[in-house]
Scaffold this motif. Structure first.
Motif, mmCIF file in Angstrom:
data_model
loop_
_atom_site.group_PDB
_atom_site.id
_atom_site.type_symbol
_atom_site.label_atom_id
_atom_site.label_comp_id
_atom_site.label_asym_id
_atom_site.label_seq_id
_atom_site.Cartn_x
_atom_site.Cartn_y
_atom_site.Cartn_z
ATOM 1 N N GLU A 1 0.879 -1.166 0.000
ATOM 2 C CA GLU A 1 0.000 0.000 0.000
ATOM 3 C C GLU A 1 0.921 1.220 0.000
ATOM 4 N N ILE A 2 1.038 1.868 -1.159
ATOM 5 C CA ILE A 2 2.005 2.940 -1.338
ATOM 6 C C ILE A 2 1.292 4.288 -1.307
ATOM 7 N N TYR A 3 1.795 5.181 -0.467
ATOM 8 C CA TYR A 3 1.246 6.535 -0.371
ATOM 9 C C TYR A 3 2.294 7.535 -0.855
ATOM 10 N N ILE A 4 1.835 8.503 -1.615
ATOM 11 C CA ILE A 4 2.701 9.581 -2.082
ATOM 12 C C ILE A 4 2.118 10.894 -1.589
ATOM 13 N N LEU A 5 2.803 11.523 -0.626
ATOM 14 C CA LEU A 5 2.381 12.835 -0.149
ATOM 15 C C LEU A 5 3.006 13.899 -1.039
ATOM 16 N N THR A 6 2.198 14.847 -1.463
ATOM 17 C CA THR A 6 2.703 15.885 -2.336
ATOM 18 C C THR A 6 1.973 17.186 -2.059
ATOM 19 N N ALA A 7 2.460 18.258 -2.641
ATOM 20 C CA ALA A 7 1.841 19.567 -2.488
ATOM 21 C C ALA A 7 2.383 20.481 -3.576
ATOM 22 N N GLU A 8 1.639 21.536 -3.879
ATOM 23 C CA GLU A 8 2.117 22.543 -4.819
ATOM 24 C C GLU A 8 2.705 23.682 -4.000
ATOM 25 N N LEU A 9 4.028 23.735 -3.956
ATOM 26 C CA LEU A 9 4.719 24.688 -3.098
ATOM 27 C C LEU A 9 5.570 25.617 -3.945
ATOM 28 N N GLN A 10 5.574 26.884 -3.582
ATOM 29 C CA GLN A 10 6.372 27.863 -4.310
ATOM 30 C C GLN A 10 6.985 28.854 -3.330
ATOM 31 N N ASN A 11 8.274 29.085 -3.506
ATOM 32 C CA ASN A 11 8.948 30.153 -2.777
ATOM 33 C C ASN A 11 10.092 30.674 -3.645
ATOM 34 N N LYS A 12 10.960 31.486 -3.078
ATOM 35 C CA LYS A 12 12.015 32.108 -3.872
ATOM 36 C C LYS A 12 12.988 31.087 -4.454
ATOM 37 N N GLN A 13 13.224 29.982 -3.723
ATOM 38 C CA GLN A 13 14.189 28.982 -4.174
ATOM 39 C C GLN A 13 13.546 27.876 -5.007
ATOM 40 N N ASP A 24 -1.462 -1.181 -4.320
ATOM 41 C CA ASP A 24 -2.208 0.044 -4.590
ATOM 42 C C ASP A 24 -1.312 1.252 -4.356
ATOM 43 N N VAL A 25 -1.559 2.321 -5.117
ATOM 44 C CA VAL A 25 -0.865 3.594 -4.942
ATOM 45 C C VAL A 25 -1.903 4.677 -4.698
ATOM 46 N N THR A 26 -1.713 5.441 -3.636
ATOM 47 C CA THR A 26 -2.616 6.544 -3.303
ATOM 48 C C THR A 26 -1.830 7.843 -3.244
ATOM 49 N N ARG A 27 -2.225 8.777 -4.049
ATOM 50 C CA ARG A 27 -1.617 10.117 -4.046
ATOM 51 C C ARG A 27 -2.439 11.022 -3.144
ATOM 52 N N ILE A 28 -1.759 11.735 -2.235
ATOM 53 C CA ILE A 28 -2.457 12.617 -1.293
ATOM 54 C C ILE A 28 -1.867 14.015 -1.397
ATOM 55 N N GLU A 81 -5.963 8.908 6.357
ATOM 56 C CA GLU A 81 -5.737 7.675 5.590
ATOM 57 C C GLU A 81 -4.539 6.882 6.099
ATOM 58 N N LEU A 82 -3.658 7.522 6.855
ATOM 59 C CA LEU A 82 -2.446 6.867 7.330
ATOM 60 C C LEU A 82 -2.619 6.438 8.777
ATOM 61 N N SER A 83 -2.271 5.181 9.057
ATOM 62 C CA SER A 83 -2.338 4.673 10.430
ATOM 63 C C SER A 83 -1.420 3.468 10.562
ATOM 64 N N GLY A 84 -1.183 3.065 11.813
ATOM 65 C CA GLY A 84 -0.361 1.887 12.062
ATOM 66 C C GLY A 84 1.092 2.127 11.703
ATOM 67 N N ARG A 85 1.747 1.075 11.257
ATOM 68 C CA ARG A 85 3.164 1.170 10.880
ATOM 69 C C ARG A 85 3.266 1.507 9.401
ATOM 70 N N ILE A 86 4.243 2.341 9.087
ATOM 71 C CA ILE A 86 4.454 2.709 7.701
ATOM 72 C C ILE A 86 5.936 2.971 7.497
ATOM 73 N N LEU A 87 6.464 2.486 6.392
ATOM 74 C CA LEU A 87 7.881 2.625 6.084
ATOM 75 C C LEU A 87 8.077 3.822 5.174
ATOM 76 N N TYR A 88 8.726 4.858 5.706
ATOM 77 C CA TYR A 88 9.050 6.033 4.900
ATOM 78 C C TYR A 88 10.366 5.799 4.165
ATOM 79 N N LEU A 89 10.387 6.145 2.860
ATOM 80 C CA LEU A 89 11.599 6.038 2.046
ATOM 81 C C LEU A 89 11.801 7.317 1.253
ATOM 82 N N ASP A 90 13.020 7.836 1.243
ATOM 83 C CA ASP A 90 13.373 8.889 0.300
ATOM 84 C C ASP A 90 13.303 8.315 -1.110
#
Length: 296
Positions: free
Chosen positions: A39-51, A77-81, A115-124
């Motif tokens: 169960e793969i989650y992808i957290l994302t956002a539209e972010l803008q700053n000077k850099q 499954d892949v879920t984009r959030i 949507e996120l609960s329990g154990r989850i493995l974060y990877l770069d």
């Protein structure tokens, strides 16, 4: 411990659309090394700053990866959030204009996502899996917020009072989200990132406030090459001292550099599949490679 993590392996990535290639390659390496549903989650956002002027991880690319993983196993499954609104409501103000992309701090919002609960493995996105990791994922997390490996360089320079050699690298973290919510670990980290500029802000905040962390073997986050028992290889920046002191960063999707400069051919089977898949996307076309179906 309760949560869906007992029945599937939950994976978390964070980033913008520039991380598509890294996430795709990392996911392919996971598929190769486990038969358990992902169960793969992808957290994302539209972010803008000077850099940073970037767009969120697109639905198109999330759906593309989902097609690949479900072809491999229909239970995957892949879920984009998209957490743009959440991030903007709790901006890490003091660290939004640093040399580090603000996307590295998205993981600190995981406790705010139902949507996120329990154990989850974060990877770069620059982490590749070399060997089965099921035992690592399913280890006991009783009274443990996070499990990680010492930072290759930071372990020598960062520690807290009497607790030497406790500075974890945040590229591979096994998270106990239920306990993190109870201890307010990520909430404390967000508050610190809001008020205090830091080097490697999210990683430093996690190390400062996590009192219930477990240090594991470096083979679960090998940041300096790899050996036979390496499970996760993290293509992090390395210090070089000739001809002048500088850092060198080679990412796993820079295939020629991995081959020629790192002398690594461990992932050539993955690269063949990866390049074939990219050829299916006009905006990521790769010439001189053959298509291949990973599920076969």
């Amino acid at each position: 411990m309760t949560g869906r993590g007992l029945f599937v392996i939950q994976i978390l990535y964070c980033g913008n659309d520039q991380m598509f290639r890294g996430v795709l390659l990392s996911v392919l390496s996971l598929l190769k090394n486990t038969s358990e549903p992902l169960e793969i989650y992808i957290l994302t956002a539209e972010l803008q700053n000077k850099q940073h002027q970037t767009i969120e991880f697109t639905e198109k690319h999330a759906n593309f990866i989902n097609e690949i993983v479900t072809r491999h196993n229909e239970k995957n499954d892949v879920t984009r959030i998209d957490i743009t609104t959440l991030y903007n409501a709790y901006l890490p103000t003091a660290n939004t204009h640093t040399m580090f992309t603000p996307y590295s701090m998205l993981r600190l919002y995981a406790d705010q996502i139902p949507e996120l609960s329990g154990r989850i493995l974060y990877l770069d996105a620059d982490v590749l899996c070399r060997r089965p990791f099921d035992d690592f994922y399913h280890q006991s997390l009783v009274n443990t917020e996070i499990v990680g490996t010492l930072d290759y360089y930071g372990r020598w320079f960062f520690h807290h009072q009497w607790r030497k050699f406790d500075y974890l690298n945040s590229g591979v973290l096994l998270l106990n989200l239920n306990l993190i919510r109870q201890t307010h670990l990520f909430e404390k980290c967000r508050k610190l990132c809001k008020k205090r500029p830091m080097i490697m802000p999210d990683q430093s905040a996690i190390n400062k406030y996590s009192k219930l962390k477990r240090i594991t073997d470096r083979r679960y986050n090998e940041q300096h090459g790899r050996v036979n028992d390496t499970v996760f290889q993290h293509f992090s920046a390395k210090w070089k001292f000739w001809p002048v002191i500088h850092t060198e960063s080679i990412k796993p999707w820079e295939i020629d550099k991995v081959h020629q400069r790192m002398k690594i051919h461990d992932y050539d089977d993955l690269y063949e599949v990866y390049q074939g898949l990219l050829n299916q996307l006009p905006d990521y076309s790769v010439t001189g490679s053959t298509s291949s179906d990973f599920a076969n």
